[in-house]
Motif scaffolding. Structure first.
Motif, PDB file in Angstrom:
ATOM      1  N   CYS A   1       0.832  -1.194   0.000  1.00  0.00           N
ATOM      2  CA  CYS A   1       0.000   0.000   0.000  1.00  0.00           C
ATOM      3  C   CYS A   1       0.872   1.252   0.000  1.00  0.00           C
ATOM      4  O   CYS A   1       1.759   1.409   0.835  1.00  0.00           O
ATOM      5  CB  CYS A   1      -0.914  -0.016   1.226  1.00  0.00           C
ATOM      6  SG  CYS A   1      -1.964   1.437   1.382  1.00  0.00           S
ATOM      7  N   THR A   2       0.583   2.161  -0.920  1.00  0.00           N
ATOM      8  CA  THR A   2       1.287   3.440  -0.976  1.00  0.00           C
ATOM      9  C   THR A   2       0.375   4.630  -0.684  1.00  0.00           C
ATOM     10  O   THR A   2       0.858   5.751  -0.528  1.00  0.00           O
ATOM     11  CB  THR A   2       1.952   3.641  -2.353  1.00  0.00           C
ATOM     12  OG1 THR A   2       0.982   3.385  -3.388  1.00  0.00           O
ATOM     13  CG2 THR A   2       3.140   2.702  -2.523  1.00  0.00           C
ATOM     14  N   THR A   3      -0.942   4.399  -0.628  1.00  0.00           N
ATOM     15  CA  THR A   3      -1.908   5.447  -0.279  1.00  0.00           C
ATOM     16  C   THR A   3      -2.950   4.836   0.642  1.00  0.00           C
ATOM     17  O   THR A   3      -3.518   3.789   0.327  1.00  0.00           O
ATOM     18  CB  THR A   3      -2.607   6.021  -1.526  1.00  0.00           C
ATOM     19  OG1 THR A   3      -1.628   6.578  -2.405  1.00  0.00           O
ATOM     20  CG2 THR A   3      -3.609   7.101  -1.150  1.00  0.00           C
ATOM     21  N   ALA A   4      -3.213   5.502   1.767  1.00  0.00           N
ATOM     22  CA  ALA A   4      -4.171   4.966   2.739  1.00  0.00           C
ATOM     23  C   ALA A   4      -5.161   6.039   3.154  1.00  0.00           C
ATOM     24  O   ALA A   4      -4.775   7.150   3.533  1.00  0.00           O
ATOM     25  CB  ALA A   4      -3.443   4.439   3.974  1.00  0.00           C
ATOM     26  N   ALA A   5      -6.444   5.698   3.089  1.00  0.00           N
ATOM     27  CA  ALA A   5      -7.501   6.557   3.631  1.00  0.00           C
ATOM     28  C   ALA A   5      -7.823   6.076   5.038  1.00  0.00           C
ATOM     29  O   ALA A   5      -8.179   4.911   5.228  1.00  0.00           O
ATOM     30  CB  ALA A   5      -8.750   6.497   2.751  1.00  0.00           C
ATOM     31  N   ASP A   6      -7.671   6.966   6.011  1.00  0.00           N
ATOM     32  CA  ASP A   6      -7.930   6.607   7.408  1.00  0.00           C
ATOM     33  C   ASP A   6      -9.085   7.430   7.951  1.00  0.00           C
ATOM     34  O   ASP A   6      -9.062   8.660   7.905  1.00  0.00           O
ATOM     35  CB  ASP A   6      -6.694   6.839   8.268  1.00  0.00           C
ATOM     36  CG  ASP A   6      -6.965   6.448   9.716  1.00  0.00           C
ATOM     37  OD1 ASP A   6      -7.268   5.257   9.944  1.00  0.00           O
ATOM     38  OD2 ASP A   6      -6.906   7.318  10.596  1.00  0.00           O
ATOM     39  N   HIS A   7     -10.086   6.738   8.479  1.00  0.00           N
ATOM     40  CA  HIS A   7     -11.306   7.371   8.992  1.00  0.00           C
ATOM     41  C   HIS A   7     -11.215   7.422  10.516  1.00  0.00           C
ATOM     42  O   HIS A   7     -11.419   6.423  11.190  1.00  0.00           O
ATOM     43  CB  HIS A   7     -12.516   6.547   8.535  1.00  0.00           C
ATOM     44  CG  HIS A   7     -13.828   7.213   8.768  1.00  0.00           C
ATOM     45  ND1 HIS A   7     -15.023   6.561   8.555  1.00  0.00           N
ATOM     46  CD2 HIS A   7     -14.165   8.455   9.197  1.00  0.00           C
ATOM     47  CE1 HIS A   7     -16.028   7.368   8.832  1.00  0.00           C
ATOM     48  NE2 HIS A   7     -15.523   8.527   9.229  1.00  0.00           N
ATOM     49  N   HIS A   8     -10.897   8.605  11.048  1.00  0.00           N
ATOM     50  CA  HIS A   8     -10.759   8.763  12.507  1.00  0.00           C
ATOM     51  C   HIS A   8     -11.938   9.579  13.026  1.00  0.00           C
ATOM     52  O   HIS A   8     -12.089  10.751  12.686  1.00  0.00           O
ATOM     53  CB  HIS A   8      -9.447   9.452  12.863  1.00  0.00           C
ATOM     54  CG  HIS A   8      -9.160   9.404  14.335  1.00  0.00           C
ATOM     55  ND1 HIS A   8      -8.220   8.560  14.887  1.00  0.00           N
ATOM     56  CD2 HIS A   8      -9.741  10.052  15.383  1.00  0.00           C
ATOM     57  CE1 HIS A   8      -8.214   8.710  16.202  1.00  0.00           C
ATOM     58  NE2 HIS A   8      -9.131   9.607  16.526  1.00  0.00           N
ATOM     59  N   TYR A   9     -12.756   8.954  13.858  1.00  0.00           N
ATOM     60  CA  TYR A   9     -13.973   9.619  14.337  1.00  0.00           C
ATOM     61  C   TYR A   9     -14.092   9.625  15.857  1.00  0.00           C
ATOM     62  O   TYR A   9     -15.129  10.018  16.401  1.00  0.00           O
ATOM     63  CB  TYR A   9     -15.212   8.953  13.726  1.00  0.00           C
ATOM     64  CG  TYR A   9     -15.284   7.456  13.958  1.00  0.00           C
ATOM     65  CD1 TYR A   9     -15.833   6.930  15.117  1.00  0.00           C
ATOM     66  CD2 TYR A   9     -14.796   6.571  12.999  1.00  0.00           C
ATOM     67  CE1 TYR A   9     -15.882   5.564  15.335  1.00  0.00           C
ATOM     68  CE2 TYR A   9     -14.844   5.209  13.211  1.00  0.00           C
ATOM     69  CZ  TYR A   9     -15.391   4.710  14.373  1.00  0.00           C
ATOM     70  OH  TYR A   9     -15.428   3.348  14.587  1.00  0.00           O
ATOM     71  N   ILE A  10     -13.050   9.187  16.577  1.00  0.00           N
ATOM     72  CA  ILE A  10     -13.057   9.152  18.039  1.00  0.00           C
ATOM     73  C   ILE A  10     -12.216  10.323  18.549  1.00  0.00           C
ATOM     74  O   ILE A  10     -11.005  10.375  18.316  1.00  0.00           O
ATOM     75  CB  ILE A  10     -12.473   7.830  18.566  1.00  0.00           C
ATOM     76  CG1 ILE A  10     -13.275   6.639  18.052  1.00  0.00           C
ATOM     77  CG2 ILE A  10     -12.416   7.845  20.094  1.00  0.00           C
ATOM     78  CD1 ILE A  10     -14.628   6.459  18.688  1.00  0.00           C
ATOM     79  N   PHE A  11     -12.846  11.271  19.254  1.00  0.00           N
ATOM     80  CA  PHE A  11     -12.143  12.439  19.756  1.00  0.00           C
ATOM     81  C   PHE A  11     -12.516  12.701  21.214  1.00  0.00           C
ATOM     82  O   PHE A  11     -13.270  13.621  21.520  1.00  0.00           O
ATOM     83  CB  PHE A  11     -12.466  13.672  18.895  1.00  0.00           C
ATOM     84  CG  PHE A  11     -11.917  13.604  17.502  1.00  0.00           C
ATOM     85  CD1 PHE A  11     -10.600  13.927  17.230  1.00  0.00           C
ATOM     86  CD2 PHE A  11     -12.728  13.187  16.452  1.00  0.00           C
ATOM     87  CE1 PHE A  11     -10.093  13.861  15.944  1.00  0.00           C
ATOM     88  CE2 PHE A  11     -12.232  13.124  15.157  1.00  0.00           C
ATOM     89  CZ  PHE A  11     -10.908  13.458  14.904  1.00  0.00           C
ATOM     90  N   PRO A  12     -11.986  11.889  22.158  1.00  0.00           N
ATOM     91  CA  PRO A  12     -12.205  12.210  23.566  1.00  0.00           C
ATOM     92  C   PRO A  12     -11.622  13.596  23.869  1.00  0.00           C
ATOM     93  O   PRO A  12     -10.641  14.017  23.258  1.00  0.00           O
ATOM     94  CB  PRO A  12     -11.430  11.108  24.307  1.00  0.00           C
ATOM     95  CG  PRO A  12     -11.210  10.034  23.297  1.00  0.00           C
ATOM     96  CD  PRO A  12     -11.121  10.716  21.974  1.00  0.00           C
ATOM     97  N   SER A  13     -12.222  14.301  24.802  1.00  0.00           N
ATOM     98  CA  SER A  13     -11.778  15.660  25.078  1.00  0.00           C
ATOM     99  C   SER A  13     -10.494  15.650  25.915  1.00  0.00           C
ATOM    100  O   SER A  13     -10.277  14.776  26.756  1.00  0.00           O
ATOM    101  CB  SER A  13     -12.869  16.438  25.818  1.00  0.00           C
ATOM    102  OG  SER A  13     -13.177  15.813  27.047  1.00  0.00           O
ATOM    103  N   GLY A  14      -9.638  16.632  25.638  1.00  0.00           N
ATOM    104  CA  GLY A  14      -8.467  16.867  26.457  1.00  0.00           C
ATOM    105  C   GLY A  14      -7.362  15.836  26.376  1.00  0.00           C
ATOM    106  O   GLY A  14      -6.594  15.682  27.332  1.00  0.00           O
ATOM    107  N   VAL A  15      -7.239  15.135  25.227  1.00  0.00           N
ATOM    108  CA  VAL A  15      -6.232  14.068  25.141  1.00  0.00           C
ATOM    109  C   VAL A  15      -5.200  14.335  24.053  1.00  0.00           C
ATOM    110  O   VAL A  15      -4.443  13.439  23.673  1.00  0.00           O
ATOM    111  CB  VAL A  15      -6.896  12.689  24.913  1.00  0.00           C
ATOM    112  CG1 VAL A  15      -7.746  12.308  26.108  1.00  0.00           C
ATOM    113  CG2 VAL A  15      -7.714  12.676  23.624  1.00  0.00           C
TER     114      VAL A  15
END
Length: 454
Positions: free
Chosen positions: A117-131
């Motif tokens: 793999c030379t290109t990766a789409a990453d779906h990040h949807y977890i955003f706890p506060s203050g970390v």
């Protein structure tokens, strides 16, 4: 620098399916300069001459769907279907911080690179506060490993009190989620040709996101000229919930909210009617097909052959490592081919079509088909060279079949933008033992936070 690969079998994956049994690829200045039969011109100066005998050269693979943070939670919820799996893992993911996310992302990206793999789409949807800066940690990891990243700034605003799956402590306010998405675009999105970091807009899914966030995110994306990504039609339960809440199917719901079009690609698309597939094909809405993850969670088998016949852009996705512990992309070619045949018969998908899914299909989903996905002069020099000389592949005359039907070959060389990322099956830019050690520490720390380890 000019790199010349000679003596290799080559599958260009261009529109004509051009292949060479003994050919050359010339890379210069981050671009493919030439591809052809036989050796490169004798008078062509080369800074780096690569002996490709016994190897197959393909375009670098494009991963259209991943959740890199999940590398810190592999092996959990082993018997769960999707909804139960999410309910079990959300409390664990609540313990994510910047260091854990960086360690997980680095491990996941190294694994992806090791599988072509030379290109990766990453779906990040977890955003706890203050970390800390979780999305920034992922971008930093990709730059360290050396492959291209399409960072999908995900979001959730529908917690359990509003009928969603995630705990209320893990969701954002709708306005905050939209503001955070706009900030990510302004900070990192590079729309230039050959860019290594792009941002997409990605509310998580209909069962964790409000209609206001879905429609608002579409407005943000289209105003900024970036692509849009979300989960859709992954399970039967999702369709039942969508029908009960909105009196329509998931694809109809997406269309209602502006989430159908050539700037959209959707993860999974397992449960689609004939009409839904026609809608996706006519609108050129892409699908990230994740065969191993769908199998692990018992979600079903996507109608890949039907989607391709209808003109749907289909790429491959490894998906998050908590539902695909292998975490690589190369093995998804065989998995996609076999599941398509299991569903629709032995003629449903062949080895070359599986290779197309991993290359041109993925590039089309990400809107980069003019830059990536095939070996053609002028395209970006994202190139994989697979060594087929081992006992695993000896005697298979067709090199593409050897790679797809057989076990994934070791990489002799992987280039991203002409720069070596993998050589002789080892990472060039990071020490893999260090990455593995960091991941082990991060996983244990996250498990202790969740009360799973003492």
């Amino acid at each position: 620098m000019r790199t010349v690969i000679e003596g290799a079998a080559i599958a260009t994956v261009d529109a004509d399916g051009t292949e060479y049994t003994d050919g050359h690829v010339v890379v210069n200045g981050g671009l493919i300069e030439s591809v052809g039969s036989g050796p490169a011109p004798a008078d062509l100066p080369a800074d780096h001459l690569v002996d490709g005998r016994g190897c197959l050269v393909t375009p670098g693979f494009v991963n259209t769907h991943h959740h890199l943070y999940q590398w810190a939670t592999r092996g959990m919820a082993q018997q769960s279907d999707l909804f139960d799996w999410l309910v079990r893992l959300y409390p664990v993911w609540a313990g994510l911080d910047e260091d854990i996310t960086r360690a997980a992302a680095a491990a996941g990206l190294v694994r992806l690179a090791r599988t072509g793999c030379t290109t990766a789409a990453d779906h990040h949807y977890i955003f706890p506060s203050g970390v800390g800066d979780l999305l920034g940690a992922t971008v930093d990891a990709a730059q360290t490993v050396g492959i291209r990243l399409h960072a999908v700034r995900g979001s959730m605003d529908r917690g359990t009190s509003a009928g969603g799956l995630p705990p209320d402590s893990l969701v954002e306010d709708t306005a905050d989620a939209l503001d955070g998405t706009g900030e990510a675009i302004a900070r990192w999105h590079d729309a230039s040709r050959g860019s290594f970091v792009r941002i997409a807009v990605g509310p998580c899914s209909p069962f964790s996101v409000s209609a206001d966030l879905m429609s608002g995110a579409a407005e943000v994306a289209r105003a900024a000229g970036v692509r849009m990504h979300t989960h859709l039609a992954e399970t039967v339960e999702e369709e039942k919930q969508c029908l009960a809440e909105y009196a329509c199917t998931p694809v109809e719901y997406a269309e209602r909210l502006g989430w159908i079009g050539p700037d959209v690609w959707l993860a999974h698309g397992v449960h689609l009617s004939d009409g839904a597939i026609r809608t996706l094909g006519a609108s050129r809405t892409g699908i990230a097909h994740c065969p191993t993850s769908n199998s692990r969670l018992g979600a079903g088998i996507a109608r890949v052959a039907d989607m391709l016949a209808a003109g749907v852009p289909v790429g491959l996705g490894a998906d998050g490592a908590a539902s695909n512990e292998d975490g690589g992309l190369g093995g998804e070619l065989r998995q996609a081919m076999y599941l398509a045949r299991l569903r629709d018969g032995a003629g449903a998908l062949d080895a070359r079509r599986a290779l197309w899914l991993a290359t041109m299909g993925g590039a089309a989903c990400l809107g980069r088909q003019e830059e990536l996905g095939s070996l053609e002069p002028g395209k970006l020099a994202d190139v994989a060279m697979w060594r087929l000389t081992g006992v695993e592949h000896a005697g298979i005359a067709d090199p593409v079949a050897a790679m797809v039907f057989g076990s994934l070959p070791p990489l002799a060389l992987l280039l991203a933008g002409g720069h070596a990322v993998i050589e002789d099956d080892e990472s060039c830019l990071v020490t893999e033992s260090d990455v593995a050690g960091d991941l082990a520490v991060a996983s244990a720390r996250l498990a202790r936070k969740a009360g799973l380890l003492r």
